[in-house]
Design a protein around this motif. Structure first.
Motif, PDB file in Angstrom:
ATOM      1  N   HIS A   1       0.801  -1.226   0.000  1.00 45.08           N
ATOM      2  CA  HIS A   1       0.000   0.000   0.000  1.00 45.08           C
ATOM      3  C   HIS A   1       0.834   1.277   0.000  1.00 45.08           C
ATOM      4  O   HIS A   1       0.280   2.370   0.127  1.00 45.08           O
ATOM      5  CB  HIS A   1      -0.940   0.007   1.213  1.00 45.08           C
ATOM      6  N   CYS A   2       2.142   1.148  -0.111  1.00 42.84           N
ATOM      7  CA  CYS A   2       2.963   2.352  -0.095  1.00 42.84           C
ATOM      8  C   CYS A   2       3.954   2.340  -1.258  1.00 42.84           C
ATOM      9  O   CYS A   2       4.104   1.339  -1.953  1.00 42.84           O
ATOM     10  CB  CYS A   2       3.711   2.490   1.236  1.00 42.84           C
ATOM     11  N   GLY A   3       4.633   3.471  -1.424  1.00 42.09           N
ATOM     12  CA  GLY A   3       5.573   3.596  -2.529  1.00 42.09           C
ATOM     13  C   GLY A   3       7.018   3.387  -2.116  1.00 42.09           C
ATOM     14  O   GLY A   3       7.932   3.750  -2.853  1.00 42.09           O
ATOM     15  N   GLN A   4       7.221   2.794  -0.932  1.00 41.29           N
ATOM     16  CA  GLN A   4       8.583   2.631  -0.421  1.00 41.29           C
ATOM     17  C   GLN A   4       9.468   1.795  -1.334  1.00 41.29           C
ATOM     18  O   GLN A   4      10.634   2.141  -1.574  1.00 41.29           O
ATOM     19  CB  GLN A   4       8.545   1.984   0.968  1.00 41.29           C
ATOM     20  N   ARG A   5       8.939   0.683  -1.817  1.00 43.14           N
ATOM     21  CA  ARG A   5       9.754  -0.197  -2.661  1.00 43.14           C
ATOM     22  C   ARG A   5      10.281   0.550  -3.878  1.00 43.14           C
ATOM     23  O   ARG A   5      11.456   0.442  -4.237  1.00 43.14           O
ATOM     24  CB  ARG A   5       8.925  -1.410  -3.091  1.00 43.14           C
ATOM     25  N   ARG A   6       9.389   1.295  -4.516  1.00 39.58           N
ATOM     26  CA  ARG A   6       9.780   2.047  -5.712  1.00 39.58           C
ATOM     27  C   ARG A   6      10.860   3.073  -5.372  1.00 39.58           C
ATOM     28  O   ARG A   6      11.851   3.209  -6.095  1.00 39.58           O
ATOM     29  CB  ARG A   6       8.553   2.742  -6.304  1.00 39.58           C
ATOM     30  N   CYS A   7      10.680   3.800  -4.262  1.00 37.86           N
ATOM     31  CA  CYS A   7      11.645   4.834  -3.874  1.00 37.86           C
ATOM     32  C   CYS A   7      13.004   4.232  -3.531  1.00 37.86           C
ATOM     33  O   CYS A   7      14.050   4.740  -3.939  1.00 37.86           O
ATOM     34  CB  CYS A   7      11.117   5.624  -2.681  1.00 37.86           C
ATOM     35  N   LYS A   8      12.977   3.145  -2.772  1.00 41.06           N
ATOM     36  CA  LYS A   8      14.235   2.505  -2.397  1.00 41.06           C
ATOM     37  C   LYS A   8      14.943   1.936  -3.615  1.00 41.06           C
ATOM     38  O   LYS A   8      16.168   2.066  -3.757  1.00 41.06           O
ATOM     39  CB  LYS A   8      13.980   1.404  -1.369  1.00 41.06           C
ATOM     40  N   SER A   9      14.177   1.297  -4.495  1.00 42.13           N
ATOM     41  CA  SER A   9      14.782   0.722  -5.693  1.00 42.13           C
ATOM     42  C   SER A   9      15.391   1.804  -6.572  1.00 42.13           C
ATOM     43  O   SER A   9      16.476   1.625  -7.140  1.00 42.13           O
ATOM     44  CB  SER A   9      13.736  -0.067  -6.485  1.00 42.13           C
ATOM     45  N   ALA A  10      14.701   2.938  -6.688  1.00 45.29           N
ATOM     46  CA  ALA A  10      15.226   4.044  -7.493  1.00 45.29           C
ATOM     47  C   ALA A  10      16.536   4.550  -6.906  1.00 45.29           C
ATOM     48  O   ALA A  10      17.498   4.823  -7.636  1.00 45.29           O
ATOM     49  CB  ALA A  10      14.199   5.171  -7.561  1.00 45.29           C
ATOM     50  N   PHE A  11      16.583   4.665  -5.586  1.00 46.91           N
ATOM     51  CA  PHE A  11      17.819   5.113  -4.939  1.00 46.91           C
ATOM     52  C   PHE A  11      18.941   4.100  -5.164  1.00 46.91           C
ATOM     53  O   PHE A  11      20.071   4.476  -5.507  1.00 46.91           O
ATOM     54  CB  PHE A  11      17.593   5.309  -3.434  1.00 46.91           C
ATOM     55  N   ILE A  12      18.641   2.829  -4.983  1.00 48.36           N
ATOM     56  CA  ILE A  12      19.653   1.775  -5.114  1.00 48.36           C
ATOM     57  C   ILE A  12      20.194   1.703  -6.542  1.00 48.36           C
ATOM     58  O   ILE A  12      21.395   1.508  -6.760  1.00 48.36           O
ATOM     59  CB  ILE A  12      19.076   0.424  -4.678  1.00 48.36           C
ATOM     60  N   GLN A  13      19.324   1.900  -7.517  1.00 47.01           N
ATOM     61  CA  GLN A  13      19.746   1.771  -8.905  1.00 47.01           C
ATOM     62  C   GLN A  13      20.385   3.053  -9.460  1.00 47.01           C
ATOM     63  O   GLN A  13      21.307   2.983 -10.284  1.00 47.01           O
ATOM     64  CB  GLN A  13      18.548   1.381  -9.768  1.00 47.01           C
ATOM     65  N   ASP A  14      19.924   4.212  -8.983  1.00 46.88           N
ATOM     66  CA  ASP A  14      20.360   5.471  -9.602  1.00 46.88           C
ATOM     67  C   ASP A  14      21.455   6.210  -8.818  1.00 46.88           C
ATOM     68  O   ASP A  14      22.286   6.896  -9.425  1.00 46.88           O
ATOM     69  CB  ASP A  14      19.158   6.418  -9.766  1.00 46.88           C
ATOM     70  N   ILE A  15      21.443   6.098  -7.503  1.00 41.31           N
ATOM     71  CA  ILE A  15      22.362   6.880  -6.676  1.00 41.31           C
ATOM     72  C   ILE A  15      23.407   6.023  -5.979  1.00 41.31           C
ATOM     73  O   ILE A  15      24.598   6.373  -5.945  1.00 41.31           O
ATOM     74  CB  ILE A  15      21.571   7.698  -5.622  1.00 41.31           C
ATOM     75  N   LEU A  16      22.980   4.886  -5.449  1.00 34.57           N
ATOM     76  CA  LEU A  16      23.902   4.051  -4.673  1.00 34.57           C
ATOM     77  C   LEU A  16      25.131   3.586  -5.457  1.00 34.57           C
ATOM     78  O   LEU A  16      26.230   3.537  -4.887  1.00 34.57           O
ATOM     79  CB  LEU A  16      23.151   2.840  -4.105  1.00 34.57           C
TER      80      LEU A  16
END
Length: 295
Positions: free
Chosen positions: A27-42
């Protein structure tokens, strides 16, 4: 005055917690946000660790079922394809650890990783590390949303920070002060069973203050997200009740809390939400801290 709920069992010891967690994540957008960070910034952050070493030591603290770990390990391997990874998983839930192991066993491409499965809390792991007089240094450590369940967050951060090798990084993900989880936890904090949820209302701002006081260098990134809590406003709705359990960190919250406390929690949730397309969306913003190794 709201009455005190009966002590709640630790989520690690119940079969209900994984279901509660799944409902929340659905029910939340956490997975998308975390995945975006892991793929784009990390990846850029990970590029500076190791300094060309043939083996990188990694620790995941509170890894759960390993969803985030798997993504991070993949990015680490892409940045350092020549390096073997020695990975220590620290997770007290046998159920979650079993799911993580099953995921690894079903994916042969993780042959570049040597896994050590530690069914332990952070304090048990620290005792184990010191008793064994382990001297190895670690290149990357992550603590993703696990400090809520730690009795002494500052001590936990200090210990794992001390393990970092030169150029090593410690990653922490935690809710912001304005996040619905933090605001709700503050309402019920004094009535929670502190043995299991000692830091339930902890926010990233508190951690930043602790680090600033010690002069620790870190970078901060914000993950903006919301959680659909519409069903929470229908009393007795199965999904809504599970969401309330997760947000308050109290199992069977509606059964344990007084009507007054439940109303207060619902008021707080309404105050930190907006309505969009007929749905009630609560603030679920988190931040990522990247802490450098000690000089």
């Amino acid at each position: 005055m709201a009455s005190t709920p009966r002590p709640t069992p630790t989520p690690y010891d119940t079969d209900k917690y994984p279901k509660t967690l799944k409902v929340f994540l659905d029910h939340c957008g956490q997975r998308r946000c975390k995945s975006a960070f892991i793929q784009d910034i990390l990846p850029n952050i990970l590029s500076s660790i190791g300094n060309g070493k043939s083996q990188l030591n990694v620790i995941g603290v509170g890894s759960g079922a390993g969803d985030v770990d798997v993504e991070m390990l993949t990015q680490l391997h892409l940045k350092h394809p020549w390096a073997r990874l020695d990975y220590e998983t620290v997770e007290p839930s046998r159920h979650q650890l079993r799911k993580f192991r099953e995921t690894v066993n079903q994916n042969s491409h993780f042959d570049f990783v040597k896994f050590t499965w530690n069914e332990m809390t952070d304090t048990e792991f620290e005792e184990h590390w010191k008793q064994k007089n382990i001297t190895k240094k670690v290149d990357f450590i992550h603590m993703v949303e696990m400090l809520y369940y730690v009795k002494d967050p500052e001590a936990a951060i200090n210990f794992f920070h001390s393990l970092l090798d030169k150029n090593g990084k410690l990653l922490i993900i935690l809710a912001d002060e304005v996040c619905s989880q933090v605001r709700v936890s503050k309402v019920v904090q004094g009535q929670l069973c502190q043995e299991y949820h000692p830091s339930s209302a902890l926010s990233i701002e508190v951690i930043k203050s602790l680090l600033d006081a010690r002069g620790v260098v870190y970078e901060s990134y914000q993950l903006l997200s919301t959680v659909d809590i519409t069903d929470c406003f229908t009393e007795g709705h199965e999904t809504g009740e599970l969401l309330l359990d997760f947000l308050t960190k109290v199992q069977d919250f509606s059964k344990r809390a007084s009507p007054e406390l439940r109303r207060e929690v619902m008021t707080v949730l309404r105050d930190c939400s907006v309505e969009k397309d007929g749905r009630v969306m609560a603030n679920d913003s988190h931040s990522v801290l990247i802490i450098n190794a000690l000089d």
